[in-house]
Design an enzyme around this catalytic site. Structure first.
Site, PDB file in Angstrom:
ATOM      1  N   CYS A 198       0.835  -1.189   0.000  1.00 55.56           N
ATOM      2  CA  CYS A 198       0.000   0.000   0.000  1.00 55.56           C
ATOM      3  C   CYS A 198       0.882   1.256   0.000  1.00 55.56           C
ATOM      4  O   CYS A 198       1.894   1.307   0.691  1.00 55.56           O
ATOM      5  CB  CYS A 198      -0.948   0.085   1.192  1.00 55.56           C
ATOM      6  SG  CYS A 198      -2.128  -1.250   1.300  1.00 55.56           S
ATOM      7  N   ARG A 224       3.806  -0.332  -4.968  1.00 58.64           N
ATOM      8  CA  ARG A 224       3.552  -0.861  -3.624  1.00 58.64           C
ATOM      9  C   ARG A 224       2.231  -1.614  -3.532  1.00 58.64           C
ATOM     10  O   ARG A 224       1.956  -2.272  -2.536  1.00 58.64           O
ATOM     11  CB  ARG A 224       3.539   0.280  -2.603  1.00 58.64           C
ATOM     12  CG  ARG A 224       4.849   1.022  -2.503  1.00 58.64           C
ATOM     13  CD  ARG A 224       4.717   2.196  -1.565  1.00 58.64           C
ATOM     14  NE  ARG A 224       4.576   1.758  -0.194  1.00 58.64           N
ATOM     15  CZ  ARG A 224       5.571   1.626   0.668  1.00 58.64           C
ATOM     16  NH1 ARG A 224       6.800   1.898   0.284  1.00 58.64           N
ATOM     17  NH2 ARG A 224       5.345   1.225   1.891  1.00 58.64           N
ATOM     18  N   TRP A 242      -2.760  -2.715  -1.649  1.00 58.02           N
ATOM     19  CA  TRP A 242      -2.449  -4.131  -1.811  1.00 58.02           C
ATOM     20  C   TRP A 242      -3.332  -4.830  -0.780  1.00 58.02           C
ATOM     21  O   TRP A 242      -3.146  -4.652   0.418  1.00 58.02           O
ATOM     22  CB  TRP A 242      -0.968  -4.390  -1.537  1.00 58.02           C
ATOM     23  CG  TRP A 242      -0.554  -5.783  -1.842  1.00 58.02           C
ATOM     24  CD1 TRP A 242      -0.196  -6.274  -3.065  1.00 58.02           C
ATOM     25  CD2 TRP A 242      -0.436  -6.875  -0.923  1.00 58.02           C
ATOM     26  NE1 TRP A 242       0.121  -7.606  -2.955  1.00 58.02           N
ATOM     27  CE2 TRP A 242      -0.015  -7.995  -1.656  1.00 58.02           C
ATOM     28  CE3 TRP A 242      -0.657  -7.008   0.449  1.00 58.02           C
ATOM     29  CZ2 TRP A 242       0.196  -9.239  -1.067  1.00 58.02           C
ATOM     30  CZ3 TRP A 242      -0.444  -8.242   1.033  1.00 58.02           C
ATOM     31  CH2 TRP A 242      -0.023  -9.334   0.277  1.00 58.02           C
ATOM     32  N   ASN A 296      -1.871   1.677   5.731  1.00 55.74           N
ATOM     33  CA  ASN A 296      -0.999   0.627   5.219  1.00 55.74           C
ATOM     34  C   ASN A 296      -0.666  -0.266   6.406  1.00 55.74           C
ATOM     35  O   ASN A 296      -0.240   0.233   7.440  1.00 55.74           O
ATOM     36  CB  ASN A 296       0.276   1.278   4.654  1.00 55.74           C
ATOM     37  CG  ASN A 296       1.322   0.250   4.261  1.00 55.74           C
ATOM     38  OD1 ASN A 296       1.000  -0.913   4.027  1.00 55.74           O
ATOM     39  ND2 ASN A 296       2.564   0.683   4.189  1.00 55.74           N
ATOM     40  N   GLY A 297      -0.886  -1.576   6.282  1.00 55.65           N
ATOM     41  CA  GLY A 297      -0.586  -2.484   7.396  1.00 55.65           C
ATOM     42  C   GLY A 297      -1.801  -3.324   7.752  1.00 55.65           C
ATOM     43  O   GLY A 297      -2.746  -3.433   6.962  1.00 55.65           O
ATOM     44  N   GLU A 352      17.677 -17.710  -7.212  1.00 52.42           N
ATOM     45  CA  GLU A 352      17.227 -16.379  -7.631  1.00 52.42           C
ATOM     46  C   GLU A 352      16.666 -16.423  -9.066  1.00 52.42           C
ATOM     47  O   GLU A 352      15.646 -15.790  -9.361  1.00 52.42           O
ATOM     48  CB  GLU A 352      18.389 -15.384  -7.509  1.00 52.42           C
ATOM     49  CG  GLU A 352      18.224 -14.056  -8.205  1.00 52.42           C
ATOM     50  CD  GLU A 352      17.029 -13.206  -7.727  1.00 52.42           C
ATOM     51  OE1 GLU A 352      16.377 -13.580  -6.746  1.00 52.42           O
ATOM     52  OE2 GLU A 352      16.740 -12.200  -8.392  1.00 52.42           O
ATOM     53  N   LYS A 389      12.780 -15.350  -9.842  1.00 50.78           N
ATOM     54  CA  LYS A 389      12.426 -14.241 -10.736  1.00 50.78           C
ATOM     55  C   LYS A 389      11.497 -14.740 -11.846  1.00 50.78           C
ATOM     56  O   LYS A 389      10.547 -14.063 -12.214  1.00 50.78           O
ATOM     57  CB  LYS A 389      13.724 -13.692 -11.333  1.00 50.78           C
ATOM     58  CG  LYS A 389      13.797 -12.229 -11.585  1.00 50.78           C
ATOM     59  CD  LYS A 389      13.331 -11.402 -10.449  1.00 50.78           C
ATOM     60  CE  LYS A 389      14.379 -10.866  -9.563  1.00 50.78           C
ATOM     61  NZ  LYS A 389      14.314 -10.793  -8.225  1.00 50.78           N
ATOM     62  N   GLU A 427       7.920 -15.216 -10.310  1.00 53.85           N
ATOM     63  CA  GLU A 427       7.140 -14.030  -9.955  1.00 53.85           C
ATOM     64  C   GLU A 427       6.729 -13.216 -11.178  1.00 53.85           C
ATOM     65  O   GLU A 427       5.697 -12.555 -11.157  1.00 53.85           O
ATOM     66  CB  GLU A 427       7.840 -13.148  -8.902  1.00 53.85           C
ATOM     67  CG  GLU A 427       9.160 -12.556  -9.272  1.00 53.85           C
ATOM     68  CD  GLU A 427       9.700 -11.661  -8.136  1.00 53.85           C
ATOM     69  OE1 GLU A 427      10.898 -11.367  -8.175  1.00 53.85           O
ATOM     70  OE2 GLU A 427       8.942 -11.253  -7.237  1.00 53.85           O
ATOM     71  N   HIS A 487      18.830 -37.111  -5.809  1.00 49.17           N
ATOM     72  CA  HIS A 487      18.082 -37.454  -4.592  1.00 49.17           C
ATOM     73  C   HIS A 487      16.581 -37.226  -4.760  1.00 49.17           C
ATOM     74  O   HIS A 487      15.856 -37.222  -3.763  1.00 49.17           O
ATOM     75  CB  HIS A 487      18.610 -36.644  -3.405  1.00 49.17           C
ATOM     76  CG  HIS A 487      20.062 -36.901  -3.137  1.00 49.17           C
ATOM     77  ND1 HIS A 487      20.517 -38.128  -2.694  1.00 49.17           N
ATOM     78  CD2 HIS A 487      21.157 -36.121  -3.289  1.00 49.17           C
ATOM     79  CE1 HIS A 487      21.839 -38.073  -2.570  1.00 49.17           C
ATOM     80  NE2 HIS A 487      22.248 -36.869  -2.937  1.00 49.17           N
ATOM     81  N   LYS A 524       5.906  -4.270  -4.009  1.00 51.64           N
ATOM     82  CA  LYS A 524       7.243  -3.989  -3.491  1.00 51.64           C
ATOM     83  C   LYS A 524       7.091  -3.571  -2.034  1.00 51.64           C
ATOM     84  O   LYS A 524       6.030  -3.103  -1.632  1.00 51.64           O
ATOM     85  CB  LYS A 524       7.842  -2.841  -4.312  1.00 51.64           C
ATOM     86  CG  LYS A 524       9.320  -2.698  -4.136  1.00 51.64           C
ATOM     87  CD  LYS A 524      10.008  -2.637  -5.458  1.00 51.64           C
ATOM     88  CE  LYS A 524      11.504  -2.638  -5.317  1.00 51.64           C
ATOM     89  NZ  LYS A 524      12.077  -3.899  -5.778  1.00 51.64           N
TER      90      LYS A 524
HETATM   91  C1  F6R Z   1      11.983 -10.403  -5.650  1.00 58.65           C
HETATM   92  C2  F6R Z   1      11.467  -9.478  -4.715  1.00 58.65           C
HETATM   93  C3  F6R Z   1      11.159  -9.926  -3.314  1.00 58.65           C
HETATM   94  C4  F6R Z   1      11.999  -9.067  -2.370  1.00 58.65           C
HETATM   95  C5  F6R Z   1      11.636  -9.327  -0.911  1.00 58.65           C
HETATM   96  C6  F6R Z   1      12.505  -8.540   0.056  1.00 58.65           C
HETATM   97  O1  F6R Z   1      12.215  -9.897  -6.905  1.00 58.65           O
HETATM   98  O2  F6R Z   1      11.337  -8.354  -5.057  1.00 58.65           O
HETATM   99  O3  F6R Z   1      11.403 -11.283  -3.110  1.00 58.65           O
HETATM  100  O4  F6R Z   1      13.336  -9.354  -2.611  1.00 58.65           O
HETATM  101  O5  F6R Z   1      10.282  -9.014  -0.694  1.00 58.65           O
HETATM  102  O6  F6R Z   1      12.392  -7.164  -0.127  1.00 58.65           O
HETATM  103  P1  F6R Z   1      13.438  -6.166   0.518  1.00 58.65           P
HETATM  104  O7  F6R Z   1      14.747  -6.410  -0.140  1.00 58.65           O
HETATM  105  O8  F6R Z   1      12.897  -4.808   0.233  1.00 58.65           O
HETATM  106  O9  F6R Z   1      13.488  -6.480   1.983  1.00 58.65           O
END
Ligand code: F6R
Length: 614
Positions: free
Chosen positions: A2, A27, A74, A100-101, A487, A491, A494, A510, A609
């Protein structure tokens, strides 16, 4: 999650609020809304879905006023809908709240309000707050006095902002625990509020951060800060050095692509001033306060981060153990905080976070602190909560990362961990000066190597287009490139919504071998490092079972083409640095698969984010 914004001044608030929300849409994008207020009137516009829907609603029904608040959501409590969109208003439609929260005790609070006759119109946890305020405002209180009476009764984590036609020309903001940022921006005869810096950059660089338990009372002519008892507190102002250009798309189709391409520059920024010429020693700036004696007495390091930052933490374990011979463990923050962890006095907890706002990471840090650990954070956002609560800070200097999918923050985390490993090794005597000098010379060459990888983008894109329809992917890595495999898979998941899994190459036999068939692309990181031969054997085992292998290999590896179905080439660098290079084509691959599928790359479904809820 949010985004919240606010404006009080002499200009028309609506376009300013919408602009601010545009910068914060990463966000959350389930719904958006604004509340604008003037001359004893409060007007609200809200819309389900992305911000553009709200823009259409406002165009059809314009509203005006010189102060107001805005929100991009969000969803947590209540599905994404117009009815659940913020701002929420009281029964009289005169007071509005954005949040937000999560308010954990909202059901308990709601019961008596319903009994007292308050009419609820949404399924959210947030709406209780505005009805509670309504009761306080009826007693003739100011908006801040009402907020001081209500907010301490909320449990959970919340960043809140209120406006009321009963107390015009004012925004009251409050922060309960770690629910994402509440940042006040200072203008001339006008002031701003936002949950993150990009929303403020257009207007001001001068900001103050509202801490958990604090309130801000914002008017056109000034800002007052109060503690939870209503006592006025002094706040320092911080100057933000980011510019608006770095926070814009600069001609790229998506922020993610721009941020991938920024890496040569950003990595150079990260390296700037980090080696002392006279001594050849790694130095960080004054935010790292560890003394050499403290470094020598470290007994253990715990690294933690969520998602992508968690994979960087895992790479950090390989780096620090190799360079400084300190035992390291890696923790998932959301597990760590509830696990009754053992913490010793000689332990350093290193958190990694782009936003510095991730609530799980912050809670794990708090848990470690309570148990006596020293906290160091490797973080991008300057002045973020993680930075403020840590004893030591290493900044990434990656600039604003807007795309939900983290890319440049990941590579800068890897570089900072590499430097931190050398820093520790130099002070503990586990790294001889020649070895350190060689490692440092190589890291200064990294931006050029990343640039070379980026030039190969057309080939990676062609591969992405060839395989974009696959339903599942498997990523294999070993040693320090095991986190790279995790990673790469993360990626792809997501962004493309395909199932992808990352594993250590040695684990295939395994269980995972059972998945192999001609429909499963297997991305294998097979650089010429200390376990190259083992990786080649794994690739052969996959091929022997009719599997399709896309190898990420050194550009001078002439043998690999015989074993793999496809090869992505990267320049050779030392093993410890190689994750920062090998991940670049994997990020590009995920980007192009998702873009080819027509997905919204910068705003993948169900994600946001800065995850400021548990
Ligand atoms: C992946 C992604 C998430 C963040 C995670 C941590 O592309 O964006 O997995 O890496 O939510 O976020 P931060 O680094 O802001 O703590």
């Amino acid at each position: 999650m949010c985004g919240i914004v606010g404006y009080v001044g002499s200009r028309d608030a609506t376009p300013l609020l919408v602009n601010g929300l545009r910068r914060l849409e990463y966000r959350g994008y389930d719904s958006a809304g604004v509340a604008v207020q003037e001359d004893g009137r409060l007007e609200i516009r809200r819309a389900e879905g992305k911000l553009d829907n709200l823009v259409h609603v406002i165009a059809a029904q314009p509203l005006s006023g010189r102060s107001g608040i805005g929100h991009t959501r969000w969803a947590t409590h209540g599905r994404p809908s117009e009815q659940n969109a913020h701002p929420h208003v009281d029964c009289g439609g005169v007071t509005a709240v954005i949040h937000n929260g999560i308010i954990e005790n909202f059901e308990e609070l709601k019961g008596p309000l319903v009994k007292a006759g308050h009419r609820f119109t949404s399924e959210t946890d947030t709406e209780v707050v505005v009805h509670m305020l309504e009761d306080e405002l009826k007693k003739g209180m100011s908006l801040e006095a009402a907020a001081l009476a209500v907010v301490p009764r909320l449990e959970g984590a919340a960043a809140l902002a209120f406006v009321s036609a009963k107390d015009p020309g004012k925004i009251v903001a409050a922060r309960v625990a770690n629910a994402g940022g509440v940042i006040v921006g200072y203008g001339q005869g006008e002031n701003y509020l936002a949950s993150d810096i990009p929303a403020l950059l257009e207007h001001t660089r001068s900001v103050s951060f509202v801490e958990p338990g604090e309130f801000a009372v914002i008017t056109a002519n000034g800002v007052r800060f109060l503690d939870r008892g209503g006592k006025e507190i002094e706040k320092t102002r911080t100057t933000i050095t980011w510019d608006t250009v770095t926070a814009a798309k600069s001609g790229y189709k998506h922020f993610m692509l721009k941020e991938i391409h920024e890496q040569p520059r950003v990595l150079s920024d990260t390296l700037l001033g980090r080696v002392e010429r006279a001594t050849g020693r790694v130095v960080f700036d004054e935010d790292l306060k560890l003394t050499d004696a403290q470094v020598r007495s470290l007994g253990r390091i715990t690294l933690l981060g969520c998602g992508t930052a968690g994979f960087a933490s895992l790479a950090g374990k390989y780096l620090i153990e190799r360079l400084a011979r300190i035992p390291c463990d890696v923790e998932i923050p959301s597990e760590y905080r509830y696990r009754d962890p053992v913490v010793s006095k000689d332990q350093l907890v290193v958190s990694l976070t782009q936003s510095g706002e991730t609530v799980d990471t912050l809670a794990a840090m708090e848990e470690a602190r309570k148990r006596g650990a020293r906290l160091l954070t490797i973080v991008n956002v300057i002045g973020s909560q993680a930075a403020r609560m840590s004893d030591d800070v290493i900044y990434l200097h990656a600039g604003p990362e807007i795309s939900v999918a983290s890319t440049k923050a990941y590579t800068t985390m890897l570089v900072d961990l590499y430097l931190f490993g050398i820093y520790l090794g130099q002070r503990r005597g586990t790294l001889d000066p020649n070895a350190a000098a060689k490692l440092l010379a190589e890291v200064f060459h990294l931006p050029t190597l990343v640039d070379a990888v980026l030039r190969e983008e057309p080939k990676v894109k062609a591969l992405a287009y060839r395989y974009h329809q696959a339903r599942d992917f498997l990523y294999l890595g070993r040693g320090i490139n095991y986190p790279t495999a995790l990673e790469g898979a993360h990626k792809l998941k997501e962004l493309s919504y395909s199932h992808a899994e990352g594993t250590a190459g040695g684990e295939m036999k395994h269980g995972m071998n059972a998945l192999i068939d001609e429909s499963l692309p297997v991305v294998a990181i097979a650089l010429r490092d200390s376990i190259y031969k083992k990786m080649l054997s794994t690739i052969q085992e996959v091929r022997a079972r009719a599997g399709v292998v896309i190898a990420v290999a050194d550009d001078d590896d002439e043998d690999i083409a015989e074993h793999a179905t496809e090869v992505i080439r990267v320049p050779h660098t030392n093993e410890l640095l190689s994750p920062a290079l090998a991940v670049v084509p994997l990020h590009l691959f995920a980007y192009h698969v998702a873009d080819r599928r027509g997905n919204d790359v910068d705003q993948p479904r169900n994600l946001a984010k800065a995850v400021t809820v548990e």
